[in-house]
Motif scaffolding. Structure first.
Motif, PDB file in Angstrom:
ATOM      1  N   ALA A   1       0.945  -1.155  -0.406  1.00 20.19           N
ATOM      2  CA  ALA A   1      -0.261   0.336  -0.161  1.00 20.19           C
ATOM      3  C   ALA A   1       0.757   1.665   0.459  1.00 20.19           C
ATOM      4  O   ALA A   1      -0.023   2.141   0.203  1.00 20.19           O
ATOM      5  N   HIS A   2       2.184   0.931   0.062  1.00 23.09           N
ATOM      6  CA  HIS A   2       3.502   2.812   0.430  1.00 23.09           C
ATOM      7  C   HIS A   2       3.888   2.479  -0.615  1.00 23.09           C
ATOM      8  O   HIS A   2       4.925   2.289  -0.407  1.00 23.09           O
ATOM      9  N   PRO A   3       4.257   2.070  -2.157  1.00 21.22           N
ATOM     10  CA  PRO A   3       4.933   2.444  -2.990  1.00 21.22           C
ATOM     11  C   PRO A   3       5.741   4.012  -3.057  1.00 21.22           C
ATOM     12  O   PRO A   3       4.561   4.440  -2.679  1.00 21.22           O
TER      13      PRO A   3
ATOM     14  N   VAL B   1       5.142  -5.249   6.781  1.00 17.08           N
ATOM     15  CA  VAL B   1       5.959  -4.185   6.333  1.00 17.08           C
ATOM     16  C   VAL B   1       5.045  -3.523   5.530  1.00 17.08           C
ATOM     17  O   VAL B   1       5.346  -3.486   4.678  1.00 17.08           O
ATOM     18  N   HIS B   2       4.582  -2.369   6.100  1.00 16.30           N
ATOM     19  CA  HIS B   2       3.339  -1.583   5.919  1.00 16.30           C
ATOM     20  C   HIS B   2       4.292  -0.875   5.032  1.00 16.30           C
ATOM     21  O   HIS B   2       3.730  -0.501   3.995  1.00 16.30           O
ATOM     22  N   ASP B   3       5.544  -0.220   4.910  1.00 23.32           N
ATOM     23  CA  ASP B   3       6.124   0.710   4.361  1.00 23.32           C
ATOM     24  C   ASP B   3       7.013   0.587   4.540  1.00 23.32           C
ATOM     25  O   ASP B   3       7.750  -0.428   4.610  1.00 23.32           O
TER      26      ASP B   3
ATOM     27  N   PHE C   1       4.801   1.546  11.790  1.00 27.79           N
ATOM     28  CA  PHE C   1       4.199   2.008  10.697  1.00 27.79           C
ATOM     29  C   PHE C   1       4.443   1.820   9.173  1.00 27.79           C
ATOM     30  O   PHE C   1       4.829   1.746   8.443  1.00 27.79           O
ATOM     31  N   HIS C   2       5.475   3.999   9.007  1.00 27.49           N
ATOM     32  CA  HIS C   2       6.100   4.695   8.587  1.00 27.49           C
ATOM     33  C   HIS C   2       6.689   5.672   8.358  1.00 27.49           C
ATOM     34  O   HIS C   2       7.538   5.152   9.563  1.00 27.49           O
ATOM     35  N   THR C   3       7.331   5.909   7.000  1.00 26.23           N
ATOM     36  CA  THR C   3       9.309   6.622   7.285  1.00 26.23           C
ATOM     37  C   THR C   3       8.508   8.081   6.742  1.00 26.23           C
ATOM     38  O   THR C   3       7.471   8.303   6.169  1.00 26.23           O
TER      39      THR C   3
HETATM   40 FE   LIG Z   1      -0.455   3.406   5.771  1.00 26.40          FE
END
Ligand SMILES: [Fe+2]
Length: 450
Positions: A160-162, A208-210, A270-272
């Motif tokens: 979901a996070h290309p 591996v969300h992001d 979750f995020h970078t």
């Molecule tokens: Fe996200």
């Protein structure tokens, strides 16, 4: 357009800011307080969970709920709003049956491709993304075109996070399978051809969300929230003894042996926010959790800078700010390059606050050079989600731009879309677009210039 049968639930993930909406709308010539900068022409799209049919008792935000995309079209200083469900195959089947057919993520199968987490435009396609499924293509009017699997080349699911490289135009992602730990590095060219597919194996099955990118690398964090099926609760356990592993994938990697693994102390993310490389040194800034449980909040959530030394094979971590933040972004023209400024949703509850956790009371701008933080605090009752940086078409400097976000008001049935000045974030909004119907809390979005 759909006007679905409304329902209500006591589930804490289906009340307040998370309460779904049941209508698809077209609202034109919206009331604007202030002025929409006239150079801004395009559409801001934001995805988020919005179950049409009442889910089972394990429904959990943000892991469940078919995606609904909310779009704000800007042209000549005017704004119009449209929202549409992503009509996944599973939602179409549920509509035909007139009831829920699929279970929540933390219930046993069957599970749906929810298409609910992000929406990006690449090679002219609008892709609604979910890490447990294949992308769904929409058109600019939010009509669902259908599943998009890169002409059959996509081996399984997509992230979901290309990350869209601002110079090469490549779309880079890492797909994962949390049961097996199988990862796949995926690279789509500027023209939308999937030209690199590299399977590799994580040390354990994890979310591996992001990811983060530099001009030379794609970086994934493997945190010790480990897949472990359970009859009584979420199928994951927090196992800090394992530490955390960082995968450094050269963007031109040809073989699994090209992937470098470096281990360090346990954390969760979750995020970078952003990353860049200088010689053998990679810096990644990200919202850092000291631990993660699906049933209890982390004790500490902070903004951190991790330095990855690819020669010494070490990870070093420092705290930039101890105030809880997430949904971090930068000026996308600096993605993978050294950026001075980052933006994030900020937890900033005040005494007497009636707002609900799970969304943010404020938006912060971080000066990553000096450590200075500027805060835009929303009035009591209002929460926001991801702040999206939109470059000022007339601007030149990194910080010349605006912050776009939908704002949820707990007290009312109306909502708003707001434009803040990224250079002067604490100031009153440049524009508030009044929406006749609330937009629920949601996940990620993109500005797509005309
Ligand atoms: Fe996200």
């Amino acid at each position: 357009m759909i006007k679905a049968e409304p329902w209500s639930s006591e589930n804490r993930f289906l009340i307040g800011a998370f309460r779904p909406v049941f209508d698809e709308r077209d609202d034109t010539d919206l009331t604007v307080e202030g002025e929409i900068p006239p150079g801004l022409r395009g559409v801001f799209m934001r995805n988020g969970p919005n179950p049409q049919f009442q889910p089972d008792g394990h429904y959990a935000y943000p892991f469940d709920g078919t995606g609904m995309v909310h779009a704000l079209y800007l042209e000549n200083g005017k704004a119009r709003y449209r929202n549409r469900w992503v009509v996944t195959q599973e939602l179409a089947a549920e509509r035909a049956a007139g009831r829920r057919l699929y279970n929540s993520t933390f219930s046993p199968p069957p599970h749906a491709d929810l298409a609910n987490t992000n929406i990006v435009r690449h090679a002219g396609r609008y892709l609604a993304l979910y890490e447990g499924g294949v992308p769904y293509e929409l058109d600019r009017d939010l009509a669902t075109v259908g599943l998009f699997n890169y002409g059959g080349k996509l081996p399984s699911v997509m992230s979901a996070h290309p990350k869209l490289d601002p110079v090469t135009g490549e779309l880079l992602s890492i797909a994962y399978n949390w049961e097996t730990g199988a990862l796949v590095y995926l690279r789509a060219s500027r023209s939308g051809t999937l030209d690199r597919i590299l399977p590799f194996q994580a040390p354990w099955g994890a979310m591996v969300h992001d990811i983060a990118i530099t001009e030379r690398h794609v970086i994934a964090f493997i945190c010790p929230l480990i897949y472990a099926p359970s009859q009584s609760g979420p199928p994951v356990t927090w196992q800090p003894d394992k530490g955390a592993m960082v995968a450094v994938v050269p963007r031109d990697a040809q073989a699994e042996s090209d992937v470098q693994w470096i281990g360090g102390a346990p954390f969760f993310n979750f995020h970078t926010m952003n990353a860049f490389a200088e010689g053998n040194r990679i810096e990644v800034v990200f919202p850092w959790y000291d631990s993660y449980s699906l049933t209890a909040p982390a004790q500490r959530l902070e903004l951190h800078r991790m330095v990855i030394d690819t020669d010494a094979k070490t990870l070093q971590d420092e705290t930039i700010d101890t105030q809880a933040c997430d949904f971090s972004r930068v000026n996308d023209a600096y993605l993978g390059r050294k950026a001075r400024f980052g933006y994030a949703g900020l937890r900033d509850p005040r005494p007497g606050d009636t707002r609900q956790g799970g969304a943010f009371e404020a938006i912060a701008r971080y000066d990553l050079t000096t450590g200075a933080k500027t805060v835009h605090l929303f009035p009591n009752g209002e929460t926001v989600c991801e702040p999206v940086f939109v470059a000022d078409p007339q601007g030149k400097a990194e910080e010349d731009g605006f912050i776009f976000t939908f704002v949820h008001d707990f007290a009312g049935e109306a909502g708003s879309f707001q434009i803040l000045d990224a250079r002067n974030l604490a100031a009153d909004p440049i524009a508030i677009v009044r929406l006749p119907r609330r937009v629920p809390a949601g996940l990620h979005g993109s500005w797509m210039p005309a």
